[in-house]
Design an enzyme around this catalytic site. Structure first.
Site, mmCIF file in Angstrom:
data_model
loop_
_atom_site.group_PDB
_atom_site.id
_atom_site.type_symbol
_atom_site.label_atom_id
_atom_site.label_comp_id
_atom_site.label_asym_id
_atom_site.label_seq_id
_atom_site.Cartn_x
_atom_site.Cartn_y
_atom_site.Cartn_z
ATOM 1 N N ILE A 135 9.079 -6.351 8.875
ATOM 2 C CA ILE A 135 7.797 -7.056 9.026
ATOM 3 C C ILE A 135 7.930 -8.227 9.994
ATOM 4 O O ILE A 135 7.081 -8.438 10.865
ATOM 5 C CB ILE A 135 7.292 -7.555 7.649
ATOM 6 N N GLY A 195 5.252 -8.124 -1.579
ATOM 7 C CA GLY A 195 6.326 -7.866 -2.535
ATOM 8 C C GLY A 195 6.507 -9.009 -3.509
ATOM 9 O O GLY A 195 7.077 -8.842 -4.594
ATOM 10 N N CYS A 233 1.187 -3.423 1.599
ATOM 11 C CA CYS A 233 0.602 -2.398 2.464
ATOM 12 C C CYS A 233 -0.325 -1.486 1.674
ATOM 13 O O CYS A 233 -1.427 -1.175 2.134
ATOM 14 C CB CYS A 233 1.701 -1.602 3.153
ATOM 15 N N ARG A 235 6.504 6.551 0.437
ATOM 16 C CA ARG A 235 7.719 6.877 1.190
ATOM 17 C C ARG A 235 8.914 6.266 0.447
ATOM 18 O O ARG A 235 8.796 5.200 -0.166
ATOM 19 C CB ARG A 235 7.610 6.354 2.621
ATOM 20 N N HIS A 262 -0.092 -1.212 -8.338
ATOM 21 C CA HIS A 262 -0.906 -1.257 -7.122
ATOM 22 C C HIS A 262 -2.393 -1.418 -7.417
ATOM 23 O O HIS A 262 -3.092 -2.177 -6.743
ATOM 24 C CB HIS A 262 -0.677 0.007 -6.295
ATOM 25 N N GLY A 263 -2.874 -0.635 -8.397
ATOM 26 C CA GLY A 263 -4.300 -0.696 -8.716
ATOM 27 C C GLY A 263 -4.727 -2.087 -9.169
ATOM 28 O O GLY A 263 -5.618 -2.703 -8.566
ATOM 29 N N HIS A 275 2.893 5.927 3.591
ATOM 30 C CA HIS A 275 2.364 6.251 2.272
ATOM 31 C C HIS A 275 1.093 7.087 2.450
ATOM 32 O O HIS A 275 0.393 6.964 3.456
ATOM 33 C CB HIS A 275 1.981 4.980 1.509
#
Lengths: 333, 333, 333, 333
Positions: free
Chosen positions: B12, B107, B137, B165, B190-191, B216
């Site tokens: 990044i 993260g 992401c 991935r 994530h949700g 992804h």
């Protein structure tokens, strides 16, 4: 300004079109596709005139197409045949009928052109020919590392194991997913193909296919005919054309980091036109030299094709051509 | 001209440094590394001042380093924390001691900054804050497709399966090689993370990890609260920021062809800053909308970070910032 | 003793021959191949009479073949059609001419037999029919987990994302190597296919293909029509036929460890005839039940085929058949 | 009846326990684990007494454990050290304190035992020793094919490229996913390790790691010291112990079909204890012999370990031991 046609705007063809476009002394007369896919769209966006490679393609492409491949060829001085392996040989009549020079790729047999080309080895012999075949990515890679050694020290037996990628990144229908697939015929065709370019050089090759898309890797072991130290060898490669030394100690530990390097160098499509030689793998034991090298299958032949075009069309001598090619692309010399 | 530090010049960080460098109103004050590898070499070649991220790094980098990360921070207006997941939270004291604004990556936990950022959703709330966290992401991708739908039609329950991935291209020590690895905790994080950005939106996510490095992929299914046709939905996304519609019918059939598209567009590092939405997957059945989208894990958050910096430093309003960011990078709007 | 032919001694066929051979009430009349490869050798070693599946095969197999497939069929009571997807439908006339019962695989359309079979759901309806189609591995897996829930609690909408293997272990020519490939048509055919077996059940499926060979994995989310706790659900599955609960907490974290389990259980070919359900993924939130399940594509349909044969040939009732099948194979009940 | 402990019930350990269990003259005294995972469950199901390999393990395993590794060792005549690479050497004191014989695996250095074992080469020298190290899977494979050639024809220089699997099937945290990773140090340690077993044999090895889990593959090229034809070589290997010739012409075209063969032979865990030699790859050109061989990394050393135990414990001579081992396991001789 020579006009160059690209017959087959796929993995190799789209790179060659962009490479021609970057040269000061040639231009793209047009490119061909068989189907209206994203690569056809790309051709249009880039401003390349699009032609249909086949009759069915003429219908499929519809308004996108300017005409047929035959119409393209008659407006061109030379064609890069970038059709799928085996189709090139079938296209020969087409190019002969159009009366233009043709450069074939290494998937075709030597006989398609009667001459197998590498810029550093036999540019002069190609001058004025009607046709040449640029040898495959693997053979090109081997010529790049071996020829300078032949000239500097003499080279006896060469053994190479080629660890080949299963498919290119975009070829998602190709495997294997989880297997190592040996080419059971020994030697594989790659070694003998080197002798088509460097007569008399005996390269014994064994090949396996593995589940990766990025690059081929070669494990090379050879006999030097005159005494040379590791640093003598590195010095020769330092000035060898289109060879890039990379350093495992700096974290370039695999074909993946090699491609990351291409990305970080902001190369178009992260292309690595140079042969990548791992300098920390270079080992001399007595008269045996061993090393690993990486070959970017999608792009390593691009500069060779441009030079082949200049040779066939008698546009320049070897030194001028390779310097012009490399400057236009940004190849590390 | 605001001076921006990049703490951690890796996947990044190197992209953010180049993105800062491309903006008209900010510049790179310096970047940090822990080891003298090819990315450290890249920093030097690009002309970025290199600092040591750690004390051990100071020794390892030797003459390459201008000094310590502390020395870099005091010369900077803002820092992008791009250290490995989990280290960012530990760096907070460092940034507070230097008295500069900080942008963290996804993260890190929400609490590291107390504010989770997406340019299209909550730019204004970030203005003048000391710190923000650009969501991951995957969460960024979900915000890009979902927020415009929330605004246009209202959105009820969202179900998404994230096919992740295993590692980035350069992370050759990460697997799996041949397995599908589910995240057994349901929902995956994530949700719920989307609700940190779009309060009240209920996204139920399940995640699996697979042997690929490129992108992804999300399989999304949701309830629209007001009636909408497929073309209504496509129209909304047509004008949604940083969303790119792609077409399976043109041969973009997988994450691999998406990356090939990035390569053919001659993007630096083939980066896809946009969320890629497969338009031929978009399906409306009653009030259910389903579709596939692809997220380039290495680059999708790059423009969000630049905008976050402008918001924290009160450099511009949302519209000016996003337009400037996108123009400088070449993002499809 | 019923005589069973296996037309196509490949991935499914060789398993079915061994499964027939293990039953007390049926025997292998013969198996067919098209080429003299290692699987043909295996048939001979196992003592199965080998026949040629095609005219070309008759020549290729030479002395290995006892005769043509037609000669095999007339000596048989039933045939398992295990030919490649799409060929089964073309073989129908062959089986009708021989006047024997036929069991097709799930790659063929429902119409090939007019009846789609799952042992737990509709054994009785298959009794005495001329033909049945055992639904595909994915549909079989979904029937195994969903039907017991339908009976116990009622099931509303079901959403499933199928993460599919690219090819079987031996299919080394199949990809992708490094891509996630979505099936852009939504819903994929898998969900609607469940309704062929369990009428009225609405399964909405989205499918992606990934670079793995071992198993498919399903992310399932559904609405329970009556209130049920997590342990209620686990209890139902505890007694559900051919369902195996596995535990991430004991290290079964992926499809790879599932296969390792099959190996450690000393299963033939490490086959997992049971649907594998991750019990630590089972989550109930309100009326929503979510979980992950794994499907061994090479073997999950084996016991269903044996039961289908008994139903068509009126050899036994459902309970006797499934118990006999499972005991003979060693299926966890 | 000799009592054998297995310290480390993982990939190698679980196979060795089953192999001991199958022998007429030895039994499993117990096995150890560090954690209560599915392999610990397997030990219990198989009826092996389970002990804790570490102090932390004693707590983690709880009631499953019979006691500590020290308690196991004092009840045993010999221990197979199957702990992770590098831990074996640290365990040496433990075994010496218990006063029992120890067999180490090839991941440990030669010095851990002072003797590197292969059953066909140096069984007699191992008789009565306190300790031996069974060489690694790759070295064992090379000894199997090379030693018979040394004896029959004499062998000069050997060159081998080892194409290694990235991880075992269950090791889902290991990569690479999409890269070829060369071992930059040349020669790799594998070649010189052969000379620890066959003194004076000069094997030059280069190694690469690839994204596969199934097997290693070796590309071998060597000089024969006396004239031999291809069929002379095949004849020697025909009678060589634990060597299996396989045939690409029958469809065994890769490591995947080799494993499919193990599955079709109904081998436990599809183990291939034999070295697999591709007979259609065997090529003699002048005095150069080239061929491909496949090594099943999980199981090839199993029979060697059993023989090493008999040698150390003076239970039998070489011929009796290897025949007994092979008959008990079902090894092709």
């Amino acid at each position: 300004m020579k006009r160059i046609a690209v017959n087959g705007f796929g993995t190799i063809g789209k790179r060659l079109a962009d490479a021609v476009d970057a040269q000061p002394d040639m231009e793209v007369s047009g490119v061909t596709k068989t189907r209206p896919n994203y690569e056809a769209d790309l051709a249009v966006e880039r401003g390349y005139d699009l032609y249909a490679a086949t009759e069915a393609g003429l219908e499929g492409l519809g308004d996108m197409a300017e005409g047929s491949v035959e119409e393209l060829l008659v407006e061109s001085d030379l064609v890069f045949d970038c059709s799928p392996t085996g189709i090139g040989a079938r296209n020969r009549g087409l190019y002969e009928d159009a009366g233009i020079a043709a450069v074939y790729q290494g998937g075709e047999p030597h006989d398609v052109a009667g001459f197998s080309f590498n810029a550093a080895v036999n540019f002069d012999e190609a001058v004025g020919r009607d046709a040449a075949r640029v040898v495959s990515c693997n053979t090109t890679g081997l010529c790049r590392s071996l020829f300078p050694l032949v000239e500097a020290f003499g080279v006896g037996d060469v053994s190479v194991t080629l660890v080949r990628r299963g498919g290119d990144p975009k070829q998602t229908d190709r495997g294997p997913i989880n297997a190592i697939v040996p080419s059971l015929g020994i030697p594989s065709h790659h070694g003998p193909d080197v002798a088509k370019v460097i007569p008399g050089l005996d390269v014994h090759s064994m090949a396996v296919k593995v589940p990766t898309t990025l690059m081929h890797l070669h494990a090379v072991s050879l006999q030097l005919e005159s005494r040379a130290s590791r640093s003598d060898v590195l010095d020769v490669w330092e000035t060898a054309p289109r060879v890039m030394q990379v350093d495992g100690g700096r974290g370039i530990g695999s074909t993946a980091e090699l491609c990351e390097l291409g990305r970080d160098m902001l190369r178009p499509r992260y292309d690595l036109w140079e042969l990548a030689l791992w300098k920390d793998s270079v080992t001399v034991e007595g008269d045996r030299l061993s090393f690993f090298q990486g070959v970017h299958q999608e792009s390593i032949v691009v500069p060779e094709n441009i030079d082949a075009a200049r040779a066939l069309l008698e546009m320049a001598d070897s030194e001028y051509s390779t310097r012009t090619t490399d400057d236009a692309l940004g190849v590390i010399r």
